[in-house]
Design a protein around this motif. Structure first.
Motif, PDB file in Angstrom:
ATOM      1  N   LYS A 161       1.012  -1.184  -0.061  1.00 42.20           N
ATOM      2  CA  LYS A 161      -0.081  -0.022  -0.104  1.00 42.20           C
ATOM      3  C   LYS A 161       0.853   1.134  -0.080  1.00 42.20           C
ATOM      4  CE  LYS A 161      -4.307  -2.326   2.171  1.00 42.20           C
ATOM      5  NZ  LYS A 161      -4.919  -1.909   3.338  1.00 42.20           N
ATOM      6  N   LEU A 162       0.966   1.694  -1.282  1.00 38.18           N
ATOM      7  CA  LEU A 162       1.745   2.907  -1.350  1.00 38.18           C
ATOM      8  C   LEU A 162       1.142   4.284  -1.216  1.00 38.18           C
ATOM      9  CD1 LEU A 162       3.831   1.549  -4.340  1.00 38.18           C
ATOM     10  CD2 LEU A 162       4.652   1.466  -2.012  1.00 38.18           C
ATOM     11  N   PRO A 163       1.787   5.488  -0.613  1.00 36.16           N
ATOM     12  CA  PRO A 163       1.444   6.672  -0.771  1.00 36.16           C
ATOM     13  C   PRO A 163       1.146   6.921  -2.093  1.00 36.16           C
ATOM     14  CG  PRO A 163       3.539   6.677  -0.347  1.00 36.16           C
ATOM     15  CD  PRO A 163       3.261   5.303  -0.120  1.00 36.16           C
ATOM     16  N   ILE A 164       0.145   8.042  -2.402  1.00 35.08           N
ATOM     17  CA  ILE A 164      -0.134   8.417  -3.814  1.00 35.08           C
ATOM     18  C   ILE A 164       0.774   8.882  -4.543  1.00 35.08           C
ATOM     19  CG2 ILE A 164      -0.743  11.062  -2.928  1.00 35.08           C
ATOM     20  CD1 ILE A 164      -3.249  10.990  -4.726  1.00 35.08           C
ATOM     21  N   ASN A 165       1.864   9.540  -3.968  1.00 37.34           N
ATOM     22  CA  ASN A 165       3.021   9.708  -4.856  1.00 37.34           C
ATOM     23  C   ASN A 165       3.828   8.819  -5.483  1.00 37.34           C
ATOM     24  OD1 ASN A 165       4.258   9.663  -2.135  1.00 37.34           O
ATOM     25  ND2 ASN A 165       5.862  10.834  -2.772  1.00 37.34           N
ATOM     26  N   GLN A 166       3.717   7.460  -4.844  1.00 38.20           N
ATOM     27  CA  GLN A 166       4.305   6.399  -5.463  1.00 38.20           C
ATOM     28  C   GLN A 166       3.375   5.126  -6.218  1.00 38.20           C
ATOM     29  OE1 GLN A 166       7.052   4.750  -2.454  1.00 38.20           O
ATOM     30  NE2 GLN A 166       7.173   6.465  -1.357  1.00 38.20           N
ATOM     31  N   THR A 167       2.191   5.539  -6.092  1.00 40.96           N
ATOM     32  CA  THR A 167       1.083   4.683  -6.726  1.00 40.96           C
ATOM     33  C   THR A 167       1.387   4.801  -8.212  1.00 40.96           C
ATOM     34  OG1 THR A 167      -0.399   4.805  -4.653  1.00 40.96           O
ATOM     35  CG2 THR A 167      -1.328   4.060  -6.774  1.00 40.96           C
ATOM     36  N   ARG A 168       1.131   3.630  -8.899  1.00 36.48           N
ATOM     37  CA  ARG A 168       1.129   3.806 -10.455  1.00 36.48           C
ATOM     38  C   ARG A 168      -0.350   3.897 -10.701  1.00 36.48           C
ATOM     39  NH1 ARG A 168       0.708  -0.315 -14.613  1.00 36.48           N
ATOM     40  NH2 ARG A 168       1.471   0.529 -16.499  1.00 36.48           N
ATOM     41  N   PHE A 169      -0.779   4.564 -11.683  1.00 36.67           N
ATOM     42  CA  PHE A 169      -2.299   4.837 -12.023  1.00 36.67           C
ATOM     43  C   PHE A 169      -2.173   4.430 -13.575  1.00 36.67           C
ATOM     44  CE2 PHE A 169      -1.768   7.953  -8.431  1.00 36.67           C
ATOM     45  CZ  PHE A 169      -3.016   7.357  -7.883  1.00 36.67           C
ATOM     46  N   VAL A 170      -3.196   3.915 -14.065  1.00 44.15           N
ATOM     47  CA  VAL A 170      -3.344   3.739 -15.443  1.00 44.15           C
ATOM     48  C   VAL A 170      -4.685   4.545 -15.816  1.00 44.15           C
ATOM     49  CG1 VAL A 170      -3.929   2.032 -17.361  1.00 44.15           C
ATOM     50  CG2 VAL A 170      -2.150   1.610 -15.709  1.00 44.15           C
ATOM     51  N   VAL A 171      -4.606   5.307 -16.586  1.00 44.36           N
ATOM     52  CA  VAL A 171      -5.757   6.143 -17.075  1.00 44.36           C
ATOM     53  C   VAL A 171      -6.132   5.645 -18.313  1.00 44.36           C
ATOM     54  CG1 VAL A 171      -6.723   8.388 -17.392  1.00 44.36           C
ATOM     55  CG2 VAL A 171      -4.703   8.276 -16.090  1.00 44.36           C
ATOM     56  N   PHE A 172      -7.333   5.116 -18.457  1.00 38.77           N
ATOM     57  CA  PHE A 172      -7.872   4.384 -19.693  1.00 38.77           C
ATOM     58  C   PHE A 172      -9.101   4.757 -20.181  1.00 38.77           C
ATOM     59  CE2 PHE A 172     -10.177   1.628 -16.857  1.00 38.77           C
ATOM     60  CZ  PHE A 172     -11.054   0.874 -17.664  1.00 38.77           C
ATOM     61  N   ASP A 173      -9.756   4.518 -21.423  1.00 32.16           N
ATOM     62  CA  ASP A 173     -10.754   4.798 -21.943  1.00 32.16           C
ATOM     63  C   ASP A 173     -11.143   3.742 -23.010  1.00 32.16           C
ATOM     64  OD1 ASP A 173     -13.021   6.839 -22.613  1.00 32.16           O
ATOM     65  OD2 ASP A 173     -12.322   6.527 -24.595  1.00 32.16           O
ATOM     66  N   THR A 174     -12.513   3.337 -23.252  1.00 34.31           N
ATOM     67  CA  THR A 174     -12.695   2.410 -24.219  1.00 34.31           C
ATOM     68  C   THR A 174     -13.678   3.148 -25.336  1.00 34.31           C
ATOM     69  OG1 THR A 174     -14.801   1.541 -22.975  1.00 34.31           O
ATOM     70  CG2 THR A 174     -12.545   0.492 -22.897  1.00 34.31           C
ATOM     71  N   GLU A 175     -13.782   2.867 -26.650  1.00 37.76           N
ATOM     72  CA  GLU A 175     -14.556   3.175 -27.562  1.00 37.76           C
ATOM     73  C   GLU A 175     -15.351   2.133 -27.694  1.00 37.76           C
ATOM     74  OE1 GLU A 175     -15.253   6.273 -28.735  1.00 37.76           O
ATOM     75  OE2 GLU A 175     -13.594   7.214 -27.499  1.00 37.76           O
ATOM     76  N   THR A 176     -16.596   2.245 -27.710  1.00 35.58           N
ATOM     77  CA  THR A 176     -17.479   1.026 -27.954  1.00 35.58           C
ATOM     78  C   THR A 176     -18.529   1.054 -28.937  1.00 35.58           C
ATOM     79  OG1 THR A 176     -19.200   1.848 -26.357  1.00 35.58           O
ATOM     80  CG2 THR A 176     -17.233   0.555 -25.810  1.00 35.58           C
ATOM     81  N   THR A 177     -19.076  -0.048 -29.473  1.00 36.00           N
ATOM     82  CA  THR A 177     -20.393   0.051 -30.643  1.00 36.00           C
ATOM     83  C   THR A 177     -21.619   0.699 -29.949  1.00 36.00           C
ATOM     84  OG1 THR A 177     -21.098  -2.039 -30.047  1.00 36.00           O
ATOM     85  CG2 THR A 177     -19.376  -1.742 -31.650  1.00 36.00           C
ATOM     86  N   GLY A 178     -21.643   0.728 -28.609  1.00 32.79           N
ATOM     87  CA  GLY A 178     -22.767   1.638 -27.930  1.00 32.79           C
ATOM     88  C   GLY A 178     -22.633   1.421 -26.535  1.00 32.79           C
ATOM     89  N   PHE A 179     -23.722   1.721 -25.851  1.00 26.89           N
ATOM     90  CA  PHE A 179     -23.713   1.753 -24.298  1.00 26.89           C
ATOM     91  C   PHE A 179     -24.599   0.739 -23.613  1.00 26.89           C
ATOM     92  CE2 PHE A 179     -23.603   6.234 -26.054  1.00 26.89           C
ATOM     93  CZ  PHE A 179     -22.164   6.661 -25.277  1.00 26.89           C
ATOM     94  N   SER A 180     -24.638  -0.322 -24.294  1.00 29.70           N
ATOM     95  CA  SER A 180     -25.182  -1.647 -23.673  1.00 29.70           C
ATOM     96  C   SER A 180     -24.265  -2.438 -23.463  1.00 29.70           C
ATOM     97  CB  SER A 180     -26.363  -2.295 -24.682  1.00 29.70           C
ATOM     98  OG  SER A 180     -26.525  -3.688 -24.050  1.00 29.70           O
TER      99      SER A 180
END
Length: 220
Positions: free
Chosen positions: A30-49
């Protein structure tokens, strides 16, 4: 014919790539926030279902200690039989476009290897996480284990002490407008991931002055 009512069900053997992903959490500190690895991601999809629609592309960037690692970004395009021509003006992904596409399972393997035990960040991230979970389900695998942070939820926290009273649905465009972020790459998975990463850092800088919030309170 005899039935053994007490016979144990055979334990499902998980594939090696998923075991490697899960093992990344075994000894994770459990690392402090300044040592934590974040992965920011997004998906493009055929729709919202979440059940009927499919992921067309996944884009992601990683960051540690307020630095976006642009040299370690992630982007895949996925072959899909399900296709909705009416969504092309939004994401720009044609069924038989020129970009290289891989099958859904290969995209999943690459994504799990990329994220490891990072905290996942996204704008209204619950949708994107669930779309990945649906891919996992189709391949008879458990859900993602990673903790996640929603920049929409985080943005409300940065604007209001009593954020639960704010019923507005903030879009990524709203965040770009309020935080003065360029929208030049909107509606591509990799572009939206990068924009969201910038928004995430700007929101965190606002929250640095909030003594009533702890890092664990931001996670889902």
């Amino acid at each position: 014919m005899e039935f053994n009512w007490f016979q144990k069900k055979e334990k499902k053997v998980l594939p090696e790539y998923f075991l490697e992903y899960k093992n990344a959490f075994l000894n994770a500190e459990k690392l402090p926030i300044n040592q934590t690895r974040f992965v920011v991601f997004d998906t493009e999809t055929t729709g919202f279902s979440m059940k009927k629609d499919r992921v067309l592309s996944i884009g992601a960037v990683s960051l540690v200690d307020n630095i976006i690692n642009v040299n370690n970004s992630f982007e895949v395009y996925i072959k899909q039989e399900i296709f909705k021509a009416e969504t092309v003006p939004i994401h720009g992904i044609l069924k038989y476009g020129e970009m290289d596409k891989i099958n859904e399972l290969e995209a999943l393997k690459q994504f799990l290897k990329y994220i490891e035990n990072a905290v996942l960040v996204g704008h209204h991230v619950g949708f994107d996480v669930q779309m990945i979970n649906e891919i996992l389900k189709r391949n008879k695998l458990p859900n993602l284990v990673n903790k996640s942070i929603d920049t929409g939820f985080l943005f409300k926290k940065s604007k209001h002490a009593v954020y639960k009273n704010d019923k507005k649905h903030y879009t990524l465009d709203d965040l770009c407008n309020e935080l003065k972020i360029s929208k030049s790459d909107r509606h591509t998975a990799s572009g939206d991931a990068y924009i969201t990463a910038i928004a995430f850092l700007k929101i965190l800088s606002r929250l640095n002055n909030r003594t009533d919030l702890k890092f664990k309170d931001l996670l889902f």
